[in-house]
Motif scaffolding. Structure first.
Motif, mmCIF file in Angstrom:
data_model
loop_
_atom_site.group_PDB
_atom_site.id
_atom_site.type_symbol
_atom_site.label_atom_id
_atom_site.label_comp_id
_atom_site.label_asym_id
_atom_site.label_seq_id
_atom_site.Cartn_x
_atom_site.Cartn_y
_atom_site.Cartn_z
ATOM 1 N N HIS A 41 0.832 -1.208 0.000
ATOM 2 C CA HIS A 41 0.000 0.000 0.000
ATOM 3 C C HIS A 41 0.873 1.266 0.000
ATOM 4 O O HIS A 41 0.521 2.271 -0.629
ATOM 5 C CB HIS A 41 -0.931 0.002 1.210
ATOM 6 C CG HIS A 41 -2.179 -0.806 1.017
ATOM 7 N ND1 HIS A 41 -2.766 -1.548 2.022
ATOM 8 C CD2 HIS A 41 -2.966 -0.995 -0.088
ATOM 9 C CE1 HIS A 41 -3.845 -2.134 1.573
ATOM 10 N NE2 HIS A 41 -3.991 -1.824 0.283
ATOM 11 N N ASP A 44 2.308 1.810 -3.398
ATOM 12 C CA ASP A 44 1.262 2.267 -4.324
ATOM 13 C C ASP A 44 0.340 3.281 -3.644
ATOM 14 O O ASP A 44 -0.868 3.294 -3.858
ATOM 15 C CB ASP A 44 0.459 1.053 -4.803
ATOM 16 C CG ASP A 44 -0.435 1.398 -5.983
ATOM 17 O OD1 ASP A 44 -0.022 2.218 -6.834
ATOM 18 O OD2 ASP A 44 -1.559 0.847 -6.047
ATOM 19 N N LEU A 48 -4.285 5.619 -3.530
ATOM 20 C CA LEU A 48 -5.213 5.840 -2.429
ATOM 21 C C LEU A 48 -5.595 7.299 -2.358
ATOM 22 O O LEU A 48 -4.810 8.185 -2.719
ATOM 23 C CB LEU A 48 -4.572 5.406 -1.096
ATOM 24 C CG LEU A 48 -4.110 3.949 -0.989
ATOM 25 C CD1 LEU A 48 -3.429 3.709 0.356
ATOM 26 C CD2 LEU A 48 -5.279 2.997 -1.185
ATOM 27 N N PRO A 79 -9.237 3.157 -1.981
ATOM 28 C CA PRO A 79 -8.423 2.944 -3.188
ATOM 29 C C PRO A 79 -9.149 3.526 -4.400
ATOM 30 O O PRO A 79 -10.345 3.268 -4.604
ATOM 31 C CB PRO A 79 -8.312 1.417 -3.267
ATOM 32 C CG PRO A 79 -9.511 0.904 -2.552
ATOM 33 C CD PRO A 79 -9.833 1.891 -1.489
ATOM 34 N N ALA A 84 -4.643 -0.351 -7.157
ATOM 35 C CA ALA A 84 -4.886 -0.392 -5.717
ATOM 36 C C ALA A 84 -6.136 -1.205 -5.393
ATOM 37 O O ALA A 84 -6.167 -1.980 -4.431
ATOM 38 C CB ALA A 84 -5.022 1.022 -5.160
ATOM 39 N N ASP A 88 -6.290 -4.723 -3.305
ATOM 40 C CA ASP A 88 -7.166 -4.861 -2.142
ATOM 41 C C ASP A 88 -8.120 -6.043 -2.308
ATOM 42 O O ASP A 88 -8.429 -6.748 -1.340
ATOM 43 C CB ASP A 88 -7.959 -3.568 -1.939
ATOM 44 C CG ASP A 88 -8.613 -3.505 -0.581
ATOM 45 O OD1 ASP A 88 -7.894 -3.436 0.439
ATOM 46 O OD2 ASP A 88 -9.860 -3.571 -0.528
#
Length: 349
Positions: A41, A44, A48, A79, A84, A88
């Motif tokens: 996360h 990337d 978000l 996201p 993303a 997830d």
């Protein structure tokens, strides 16, 4: 498919890992999975979006990862990029499910299951009285249980002790009370309420182990009836010295049957008939009735009296002592079989 599942077995061995270490490894594994999710996360983080200030910091990434894994999802950080969202959906969701199952499994293994097992054990212990304990569920022990069941002894009145999980599982499948443990330990014998048992049958597979169990049992319950199987003739005397009331040597017994068969082809059959629950005749042991006191052994009407035990002494039908039965005498008699379960009296040695 169902039959294949029923036949599925796996090799098991009790883990020597301490409880705290087992829980610690699980926690570390969960932290490793969470760290991987946080790292991806953070790499990337551009995918978000923070509805509060529009900037996604490392603390925001940690916060978003934790609320995603715990399925809280406040919606303040979401996201927005395809990458993303894909991460997830395909990575964080399985991690979420795995973490939940891992913690539920840990709680079940170390809290709920143990509490449940202890409660069930306490419930069973309350009902144990006048039961028969089998220490060792090998060939002889399992045959003893089958014979007891055939004689009408309820499975709920039989307790099997064995250190092998497989043996315990087989005994449990027969409906017996079971305990996986070491019968040479005081605590194990106390857990199966040896003090209130009718009898203890020992067939541990090794003479030294069986004799040690007898010593421990006689220490825990001085008055319990103990029957013990030994393989070597030299160990019969040590077994009796250890406290066994009855010592059985299968090899010697087989020799008796073979010798008897040499005298006539039907003698061995008759002896086996006496020992079996489904024979036409059976051996029974009981205390003398009040109405039989003063009468000779030959006058009893329940069967053919073959021996009287008065204290530690045995008398046969031709001995003058059996011409007048006394209170407390134990009678061994031959009774009609016909599937009738034999009556076993409590002998006082």
């Amino acid at each position: 498919m169902n039959s294949r599942l029923r036949r599925y077995v796996t090799l098991r061995r009790r883990s020597d890992t301490p409880v705290w270490l087992s829980i610690g490894w699980r926690v570390l594994f969960v932290l490793a999975l969470v760290s991987i999710a946080i790292g991806v996360h953070w790499i990337d983080s551009d995918g978000l979006s923070d509805a509060a200030d529009g900037h996604v910091s490392f603390l925001d990434v940690v916060y978003f990862t934790m609320i995603s894994i715990t399925t809280t999802g406040y919606g303040d950080i979401v996201p927005v990029s395809d990458r993303a969202r894909l991460f997830d959906a395909l990575i964080v969701t399985p991690i979420r499910v795995f973490v939940v199952l891992l913690f539920i499994g840990t709680a079940y293994s170390f809290i709920f299951k143990r509490t449940w097992d202890r409660w069930r054990m306490a419930l069973i212990q309350k009902s144990l009285s006048g039961h028969i304990i089998i220490a060792g569920f090998g060939t002889s022990g399992s045959e003893a249980v089958e014979e007891l069941l055939a004689r009408g002894i309820p499975a709920s009145d039989i307790v099997v002790l064995d250190p092998s999980p497989g043996a315990v599982a087989r005994a449990e499948g027969m409906g017996c009370n079971v305990l996986e443990g070491d019968a040479t330990r005081d605590r194990t014998l106390e857990a199966v309420r040896l003090q209130s048992a009718r009898a203890l049958i020992i067939s541990a597979g090794r003479d030294d182990t069986s004799i040690l169990i007898a010593l421990t049992a006689r220490h825990v319950a001085p008055d319990v009836q103990i029957s013990l199987v030994v393989r070597a003739e030299d160990n019969e005397l040590p077994a009796r010295a250890a406290g066994a009331n009855v010592v059985i040597n299968p090899v010697s017994f087989a020799g008796l049957l073979l010798a008897g068969s040499a005298e006539g082809p039907h003698i061995a059959d008759y002896l086996a008939d006496l020992a079996s629950s489904d024979g036409k005749v059976q051996l029974a042991e009981r205390l003398v009735d009040a109405a039989e006191c003063g009468q000779p052994l030959s006058a009893i009407g329940s069967g053919l009296g073959v021996r009287v035990y008065r204290g530690d002494t045995a008398y046969g039908p031709s001995d003058p002592e059996v011409q007048a039965l006394l209170p407390g005498d134990v009678i061994v008699e031959i009774v009609d079989g016909n599937g009738r379960p034999r009556t076993v009296g409590k002998r006082r040695d």
